[in-house]
Design a protein around this motif. Structure first.
Motif: not given
Ligand SMILES: [Mg+2]
Ligand SMILES: Nc1ncnc2c1ncn2[C@@H]1O[C@H](COP(=O)(O)OP(=O)(O)OP(=O)(O)O)[C@@H](O)[C@H]1O
Lengths: 359, 270
Positions: A158, A82, A43
């Motif tokens: 993500d 995410q 990330t």
């Molecule tokens: Mg991550």
């Protein structure tokens, strides 16, 4: 190369760097997988590429231009978060329309594209709802639609499929691949699921503890992993510790001899890895086909586990436990626990790593 | 056995409810008592009133000083609220978004006046204002109240900003929104509940402030809490009860607005 990441590093405060000395590049229209265990810096890498956090050092180049100092809103990169990061005060349709609105498209055009984006993620008819009225998986698909709809130069995803059921996951995976190829969007696809990465990525970067472990095609990553960490991460694997003998074979515990295709320095400790499904299993006493370049080992089956499409045998051989996997057939298991068997696998399938560094 | 423990539980519950009722009664009795007393027909505050009338509300409407004080306090609270929001909002956003060393210390310093006794603050402000000729003036009054409302506002807004969903502002940025657009389209709508709460709080704090007003209002600028204070020094008739009843109702109204805003936050946030 269209997108180039050059010795990128990110430190948060005084901690160990979250990402360090990371370099890779993508050709236009390429789909690159970013694979690695939780907390390895995936990330953080995406956040640096999209400009949401400043890199501590290193450069990011797009089409030959240095964009390291460019603010996020001028980078034209679609990012799927995410945690989705949907706008809670807007409807699903308004969420998806936001990027198009910022690009000053006409009302009519926006409505049309929002509609087709929602259809693409199988969410027709929920445009008027608020994000909180959707399930986690539905929210995830809204986030995907929002990142794709304005056809960005670069798409950063993500863990885009982490919250979907197995069936929908496969569908969406192929859908992403199809759109990505049709629009030739240069894409980075973050995941910690190796099958997902293998299935659609042109190339894969494996990261570990903020560093690049290996970059290569799915085939290279799987067949010739550069480090034990990569071998371990991209599929189940047996590990054996041994030493190189002077004749180029490997001695394990003094009770087992194994040959690999590439011999190493005599006396050096070696880590041997073999994938469970590359090991053949025959009843003790039967002939091994093409025995010349095969490692053969006698053992006893200690445990049989049935998991639907495969059967897992835990075999005791030369003082170690070796996992063997076979595809199931309707005929039922050929071997029972306690059966005496021969294990065999080819020298090419014997991966060896210098066993000094603890990985 | 089971029956016994259930009875015990019931008993404990009853006691809990009684205790809560007692605490509420203790806290609310003075506030609630104000209403019957304001409708008293007596010439002084007494309990129970010997008769009922609305004459003290009529008296209030005929009391020019009280009306002027009420109007001044209302206007003052309004100015203070608007200025508080205009100053505290950008300050809170800047403090919440930046991550420099000593940020937490800075926030502590900015919100420290919350902990000071207002008599200390009032005295300090008076000493400064006397030299500047600000005592008894509108600008002086507004400045004095801002000293109290700004720390409150900063606290509430920082808390509000802290509970914004993660990364939504970043997400707007990736979609091509300029930081100003992000603020207008994302941050501001999401912090509206905190803004409403801040506004309501500033208004109540300013409207009710006695000590600072007492110090710097002087004699020309009449403010409701100060006038009330002086009124009860010389008289004890139910007029003050009538004023109090109106103030209680007004505060209740503002609290309801706040409650709605907070309820709104629950529907807005994830
Ligand atoms: Mg991550
Ligand atoms: N804002 C931050 N402040 C301090 N440390 C951070 C911050 N963000 C991330 N980190 C640290 O950086 C490391 C990498 O985090 P990152 O979120 O990039 O991992 P990831 O690979 O995306 O993991 P996951 O698969 O769990 O999402 C972690 O050790 C994390 O604790």
């Amino acid at each position: 190369m269209y997108l180039k990441v050059d010795s990128l590093e990110k430190r948060y405060g005084a901690f160990d760097p979250s990402v360090s000395n990371l370099s890779f590049s993508l050709a236009q229209g390429e789909l690159l997988g970013l694979l690695g265990p939780s907390g390895c810096g995936k990330t953080t890498t995406l956040r640096m590429i999209s400009g949401m956090v400043a890199a501590t050092s290193g450069r990011i180049l797009v089409g030959g231009h240095d964009v390291t100092g460019l603010p996020t809103y001028r980078r034209n990169m679609g990012v799927m978060f995410q945690s989705y990061a949907l706008f809670p005060h807007m409807t699903v349709a308004e969420n998806v329309a936001f990027g198009l609105e910022m690009r000053k498209h006409s009302k009519h055009e926006i409505a049309k594209r929002v509609e087709s984006a929602l259809a693409m993620v199988r969410l027709n008819g929920v445009g008027d709802r608020k994000p909180r009225q959707l399930s986690g998986g539905q929210q995830q698909r809204v986030a995907l639609a929002r990142a794709l709809v304005f056809e960005p130069d670069i798409l950063l995803l993500d863990e885009p499929l982490s919250n979907l059921d197995a069936k929908l996951r496969d569908d969406m995976r192929n859908e992403i691949r199809e759109i990505q190829q049709r629009l030739r969007m240069t894409t980075i696809f973050v995941t910690h699921d190796q099958t997902e990465a293998m299935a659609i990525c042109d190339r894969i970067v494996v990261m570990n503890k903020g560093r690049l472990e290996q970059i290569g095609t799915p085939h290279e990553i799987y067949e010739t992993p550069a480090t034990p960490m990569v071998a371990d991460f991209v599929g189940r694997i047996n590990r054996l510790k041994g030493t190189w003998r002077s004749d180029g074979a490997i001695d394990i515990n003094g009770s087992m001899t194994i040959r690999a295709s590439r011999p190493g320095a005599r006396g050096a400790p070696v880590l041997v890895m073999v994938r469970p499904h590359r090991i053949g299993l025959v009843a003790s006493g039967s002939a091994i086909p093409s025995a010349e370049h095969e490692n053969v080992l006698a053992g006893t089956i200690r445990q049989v586990t049935y998991i639907g499409d495969t059967l897992q045998y835990s075999v005791e051989a030369a003082g170690a436990r070796i996992l063997v996997e076979k595809a199931t057939t309707s005929a039922g298991d050929p071997f029972q626990s306690g059966a005496e068997v021969l294990l065999h696998w080819s020298e090419q399938d014997t991966l060896t790593f210098a066993a000094d560094g603890e990985r | 056995m089971i029956r016994g423990s259930m009875m015990l539980q019931g008993l404990i519950r009853t006691f809990q409810l009684l205790a809560i009722a007692a605490i509420l009664a203790f806290l609310l009795a003075p506030v609630l008592l104000v209403f019957p007393i304001s409708f008293s027909a007596d010439a002084y505050v007494s309990w129970p009133p010997s008769g009922w009338s609305t004459k003290w509300y009529v008296a209030l409407l005929e009391n020019d000083e009280m009306l002027e004080a009420f109007r001044n306090s209302f206007l003052l609270a309004l100015y203070v609220t608007v200025l508080t929001l205009l100053i505290a909002t950008p300050a809170a956003v800047a403090l919440a978004r930046s991550t420099f060393v000593g940020r937490d210390t800075l926030i502590s310093i900015f919100t420290a006046p919350l902990l000071l006794p207002s008599i200390v603050l009032g005295l300090a402000i008076l000493i400064i204002f006397v030299g500047q000729g600000l005592v008894g003036t509108w600008p002086g009054m507004i400045l004095g109240h801002l000293v109290i409302t700004l720390p409150y506002a900063l606290r509430v807004l920082l808390t509000g900003l802290g509970t914004l969903p993660m990364f939504v502002e970043d997400a707007a940025g990736t979609l091509g929104a300029h930081p100003l657009t992000v603020f207008r389209r994302i941050t501001l709508p999401l912090m509206t509940p905190a803004l409403v709460a801040t506004g309501a709080l500033s208004f109540i704090v300013s409207f009710d402030e006695v000590v600072i007003s007492l110090f710097i209002a002087g004699t020309q600028l009449k403010l409701l809490p100060v006038s009330l204070y002086h009124y009860v020094e010389s008289r004890t008739d139910p007029l003050v009860a009538a004023v109090s009843a109106i103030m209680v109702l007004g505060t209740l109204l503002i609290v309801l607005i706040m409650e709605r805003a907070m309820g709104l936050r629950r529907t807005v946030a994830k």
